[in-house]
Design a protein around this motif. Structure first.
Motif, PDB file in Angstrom:
ATOM      1  N   ASN A  25       0.811  -1.219   0.000  1.00 34.35           N
ATOM      2  CA  ASN A  25       0.000   0.000   0.000  1.00 34.35           C
ATOM      3  C   ASN A  25       0.845   1.270   0.000  1.00 34.35           C
ATOM      4  OD1 ASN A  25      -2.292  -1.584   0.042  1.00 34.35           O
ATOM      5  ND2 ASN A  25      -2.678  -1.323   2.235  1.00 34.35           N
ATOM      6  N   LEU A  26       1.970   1.229   0.744  1.00 38.35           N
ATOM      7  CA  LEU A  26       2.801   2.431   0.900  1.00 38.35           C
ATOM      8  C   LEU A  26       4.035   2.427  -0.007  1.00 38.35           C
ATOM      9  CD1 LEU A  26       2.623   2.794   4.802  1.00 38.35           C
ATOM     10  CD2 LEU A  26       1.366   4.103   3.074  1.00 38.35           C
ATOM     11  N   GLU A  27       4.131   1.399  -0.857  1.00 36.02           N
ATOM     12  CA  GLU A  27       5.261   1.276  -1.793  1.00 36.02           C
ATOM     13  C   GLU A  27       6.603   1.309  -1.063  1.00 36.02           C
ATOM     14  OE1 GLU A  27       4.647   4.379  -4.685  1.00 36.02           O
ATOM     15  OE2 GLU A  27       3.183   3.190  -5.775  1.00 36.02           O
ATOM     16  N   LEU A  28       6.723   0.464  -0.055  1.00 33.91           N
ATOM     17  CA  LEU A  28       7.954   0.398   0.740  1.00 33.91           C
ATOM     18  C   LEU A  28       8.909  -0.673   0.228  1.00 33.91           C
ATOM     19  CD1 LEU A  28       6.423   0.725   4.333  1.00 33.91           C
ATOM     20  CD2 LEU A  28       7.188   2.537   2.772  1.00 33.91           C
ATOM     21  N   THR A  29       8.374  -1.697  -0.445  1.00 27.57           N
ATOM     22  CA  THR A  29       9.202  -2.749  -1.041  1.00 27.57           C
ATOM     23  C   THR A  29       8.623  -3.124  -2.399  1.00 27.57           C
ATOM     24  OG1 THR A  29       7.911  -4.531  -0.016  1.00 27.57           O
ATOM     25  CG2 THR A  29       9.841  -3.745   1.213  1.00 27.57           C
ATOM     26  N   ASP A  30       9.486  -3.784  -3.205  1.00 31.46           N
ATOM     27  CA  ASP A  30       9.020  -4.244  -4.518  1.00 31.46           C
ATOM     28  C   ASP A  30       9.726  -5.567  -4.833  1.00 31.46           C
ATOM     29  OD1 ASP A  30       8.342  -4.702  -7.169  1.00 31.46           O
ATOM     30  OD2 ASP A  30       8.432  -2.569  -7.708  1.00 31.46           O
ATOM     31  N   PHE A  31       9.098  -6.665  -4.422  1.00 25.10           N
ATOM     32  CA  PHE A  31       9.695  -7.983  -4.626  1.00 25.10           C
ATOM     33  C   PHE A  31       9.600  -8.439  -6.084  1.00 25.10           C
ATOM     34  CE2 PHE A  31       9.636  -8.138  -0.065  1.00 25.10           C
ATOM     35  CZ  PHE A  31      10.693  -8.987   0.261  1.00 25.10           C
ATOM     36  N   GLN A  32       8.607  -7.971  -6.796  1.00 21.87           N
ATOM     37  CA  GLN A  32       8.471  -8.374  -8.199  1.00 21.87           C
ATOM     38  C   GLN A  32       9.630  -7.848  -9.030  1.00 21.87           C
ATOM     39  OE1 GLN A  32       4.491  -7.104  -9.363  1.00 21.87           O
ATOM     40  NE2 GLN A  32       3.715  -9.185  -9.070  1.00 21.87           N
ATOM     41  N   ARG A  33       9.975  -6.585  -8.859  1.00 18.31           N
ATOM     42  CA  ARG A  33      11.106  -6.027  -9.597  1.00 18.31           C
ATOM     43  C   ARG A  33      12.434  -6.567  -9.075  1.00 18.31           C
ATOM     44  NH1 ARG A  33       7.529  -1.335 -10.029  1.00 18.31           N
ATOM     45  NH2 ARG A  33       7.177  -0.942 -12.263  1.00 18.31           N
ATOM     46  N   ALA A  34      12.499  -6.874  -7.788  1.00 18.65           N
ATOM     47  CA  ALA A  34      13.717  -7.483  -7.237  1.00 18.65           C
ATOM     48  C   ALA A  34      13.984  -8.828  -7.894  1.00 18.65           C
ATOM     49  CB  ALA A  34      13.595  -7.652  -5.724  1.00 18.65           C
ATOM     50  N   ALA A  35      12.902  -9.565  -8.197  1.00 22.58           N
ATOM     51  CA  ALA A  35      13.048 -10.880  -8.830  1.00 22.58           C
ATOM     52  C   ALA A  35      13.661 -10.755 -10.213  1.00 22.58           C
ATOM     53  CB  ALA A  35      11.692 -11.577  -8.912  1.00 22.58           C
ATOM     54  N   LYS A  36      13.403  -9.632 -10.909  1.00 20.05           N
ATOM     55  CA  LYS A  36      14.023  -9.429 -12.216  1.00 20.05           C
ATOM     56  C   LYS A  36      15.531  -9.217 -12.072  1.00 20.05           C
ATOM     57  CE  LYS A  36      11.434  -5.954 -13.561  1.00 20.05           C
ATOM     58  NZ  LYS A  36      10.822  -4.921 -14.448  1.00 20.05           N
ATOM     59  N   MET A  37      15.953  -8.714 -10.931  1.00 19.65           N
ATOM     60  CA  MET A  37      17.372  -8.448 -10.686  1.00 19.65           C
ATOM     61  C   MET A  37      18.114  -9.689 -10.197  1.00 19.65           C
ATOM     62  SD  MET A  37      16.896  -5.002  -8.424  1.00 19.65           S
ATOM     63  CE  MET A  37      15.860  -3.627  -8.932  1.00 19.65           C
ATOM     64  N   SER A  38      17.499 -10.395  -9.238  1.00 20.84           N
ATOM     65  CA  SER A  38      18.252 -11.424  -8.503  1.00 20.84           C
ATOM     66  C   SER A  38      17.517 -12.737  -8.311  1.00 20.84           C
ATOM     67  CB  SER A  38      18.625 -10.877  -7.114  1.00 20.84           C
ATOM     68  OG  SER A  38      19.300  -9.651  -7.222  1.00 20.84           O
ATOM     69  N   GLY A  39      16.245 -12.814  -8.699  1.00 26.01           N
ATOM     70  CA  GLY A  39      15.474 -14.009  -8.435  1.00 26.01           C
ATOM     71  C   GLY A  39      14.604 -13.825  -7.216  1.00 26.01           C
ATOM     72  N   SER A  40      13.948 -14.909  -6.795  1.00 22.92           N
ATOM     73  CA  SER A  40      13.006 -14.807  -5.679  1.00 22.92           C
ATOM     74  C   SER A  40      13.722 -14.667  -4.343  1.00 22.92           C
ATOM     75  CB  SER A  40      12.108 -16.051  -5.642  1.00 22.92           C
ATOM     76  OG  SER A  40      12.881 -17.199  -5.414  1.00 22.92           O
ATOM     77  N   ALA A  41      12.987 -14.107  -3.379  1.00 20.30           N
ATOM     78  CA  ALA A  41      13.427 -13.971  -1.980  1.00 20.30           C
ATOM     79  C   ALA A  41      14.605 -13.016  -1.799  1.00 20.30           C
ATOM     80  CB  ALA A  41      13.759 -15.328  -1.376  1.00 20.30           C
ATOM     81  N   PHE A  42      14.758 -12.054  -2.724  1.00 15.94           N
ATOM     82  CA  PHE A  42      15.701 -10.951  -2.539  1.00 15.94           C
ATOM     83  C   PHE A  42      14.881  -9.672  -2.435  1.00 15.94           C
ATOM     84  CE2 PHE A  42      18.567 -14.090  -4.237  1.00 15.94           C
ATOM     85  CZ  PHE A  42      19.768 -13.834  -3.576  1.00 15.94           C
ATOM     86  N   PRO A  43      15.064  -8.887  -1.354  1.00 14.36           N
ATOM     87  CA  PRO A  43      14.224  -7.704  -1.165  1.00 14.36           C
ATOM     88  C   PRO A  43      14.741  -6.493  -1.942  1.00 14.36           C
ATOM     89  CG  PRO A  43      15.690  -7.957   0.707  1.00 14.36           C
ATOM     90  CD  PRO A  43      15.959  -9.119  -0.216  1.00 14.36           C
ATOM     91  N   LEU A  44      13.816  -5.679  -2.385  1.00 14.03           N
ATOM     92  CA  LEU A  44      14.124  -4.364  -2.928  1.00 14.03           C
ATOM     93  C   LEU A  44      13.327  -3.360  -2.111  1.00 14.03           C
ATOM     94  CD1 LEU A  44      15.196  -2.317  -5.041  1.00 14.03           C
ATOM     95  CD2 LEU A  44      13.191  -2.897  -6.455  1.00 14.03           C
TER      96      LEU A  44
END
Length: 422
Positions: A145-164
């Motif tokens: 809701n507050l756009e504090l993290t973005d795991f979907q875009r992080a997955a494009k960088m490093s795969g799953s379970a890496f936080p952005l």
């Protein structure tokens, strides 16, 4: 690391620790190899003494112009036997060194025996679980809701379970790190370090991650380096192969690092959002202390970690881990678990451990006693002060407001430059 002499003298005690920690080690194999090692040393020493004696006799015969041909021939055979024994001894020593690395540290006698989680002992609690007259969101919904993290875009960088972390989420993460560093430096007297995030095989063996936990680590094969799972690894090796002065102790260091863990075998467990990630941030406290003070220092270390949670007014509890839950290298460990209102459960944010001399023996970290000038191994301790992902979860869920905004705890407001995320 435990010495062969210690294993010989304390077989029953070590056997009890192995059973309590649920570790399968063939101690008899180690003792049999040790017996072979000592026998080979005895045989080789006897032949070497014979060779030295006969070499002197050959020298005397040559001085007196006497024939020493038979003696020389016999000594060649003796030298070949010594070489064979030395090679056998080298192989046995290598096998023993490898086996010894898999033997865990002994448990302190105050550790509760049992299996987690039911046998972990709650030592104390602080604060109260929050209650609201509106429905509480979990951290995943809050972050979305507050756009504090973005795991979907992080997955494009490093795969799953890496936080952005994004926007004010990134700033809150940075603020937490800086706040905790300043807290431990200014209030608790720790000396700050900024260590490397890659360590050698030797350094990672010192702290006990290798060889047992190799599968859980990220490894750079071309350089034979490991991505650190915690700043404990580089910071504990700060004084490797050194002899400290007793008056220098205790030495207290605090360090921020990114931490990397493959979490092998953990897939499917607590994988939502920030609950279990492959990379996370952590502030780590490490102590080098005199043996007689190490358990007093463990209590102080735990309190130092607790004071971060108290300052943020987060409900938590302290657990004394039972034998089946204690790490390979620890003799005793307290876990700090913070309450997550959205998840409706306690989440571990810190482990505070006393390793006694286990790591110091592996890394040859010693001090010289002022009393008798003898050189002894220090005791090492470490504790998270704190790890940020689950701390962030508890903070966001505890300080959420009915309108969806997040109040910033007063100690963090100077770091955030605001009192509200909305």
């Amino acid at each position: 690391m435990l010495s062969l002499q210690f294993i010989r003298d304390n077989y029953k005690i070590l056997e009890q620790t192995l059973n309590a920690k649920n570790v399968k080690i063939d101690l008899n194999k180690i003792l049999n190899l040790d017996a072979q090692r000592r026998e080979l040393i005895k045989e080789a020493d006897t032949l070497k003494a014979q060779r030295n004696r006969v070499s002197q006799e050959i020298s005397e015969k040559k001085k007196n112009k006497q024939s020493a041909e038979n003696d020389i021939k016999n000594m060649r055979l003796v030298s070949e036997s010594i070489k064979t024994l030395d090679n056998k001894l080298k192989n046995i020593v290598n096998d023993l060194d490898e086996l010894l690395l898999y033997i865990p540290n002994l448990l302190h006698n105050s550790v509760p025996i049992g299996s987690p989680p039911e046998d972990n002992l709650v030592i104390r609690e602080w604060g109260e679980k929050i209650s609201r007259d509106y429905k509480l969101k979990d951290h995943v919904e809050i972050c979305d809701n507050l756009e504090l993290t973005d795991f979907q875009r992080a997955a494009k960088m490093s795969g799953s379970a890496f936080p952005l972390y994004t926007k004010l989420g990134a700033k809150l993460e940075r603020s937490l790190i800086n706040y905790m560093l300043d807290f431990h430096i200014e209030k608790h007297g720790y000396s700050e370090l900024m260590p490397p995030f890659l360590t050698t095989r030797a350094a990672t063996t010192t702290t006990g991650q290798l060889p047992k936990l190799k599968d859980d680590m990220y490894y750079i094969e071309s350089d034979d380096l490991f991505c650190i799972p915690t700043a404990e690894v580089p910071v504990t090796n700060l004084y490797a192969n050194e002899v400290l002065k007793e008056e220098e102790l205790p030495l207290k260091h605090v360090a921020y690092s990114a931490c990397f863990r493959r979490e092998a075998g953990s897939y499917g467990k607590d994988t939502r959002g920030l609950l279990r990630v492959h990379q996370f941030n952590k502030v780590e406290m490490v102590k080098f202390v005199a043996p007689e003070n190490s358990y007093e220092e463990l209590e102080k270390l735990t309190i130092d970690a607790e004071e971060i949670l108290k300052s943020l007014n987060l409900h938590y509890r302290v657990l004394a881990l039972c034998s089946g839950d204690i790490s390979f290298a620890a003799a005793k460990c307290y876990d700090l678990e913070v309450w997550s209102p959205g998840e409706k459960k306690y989440l571990e944010v810190s482990s505070c451990s006393n390793f006694e001399s286990f790591q110091a023996r592996r890394g040859s970290i010693k001090y010289r006693s002022n009393v008798d000038q003898k050189v002894r191994h220090v005791h090492t301790l470490n504790g998270s002060g704190l790890a940020t992902p689950r701390l962030m979860i508890a903070l966001l869920e505890t300080y959420q407001n009915e309108d969806g905004s997040i109040s910033i705890p007063k100690p963090l407001q100077p770091y955030m430059g605001t009192n509200l995320i909305k």
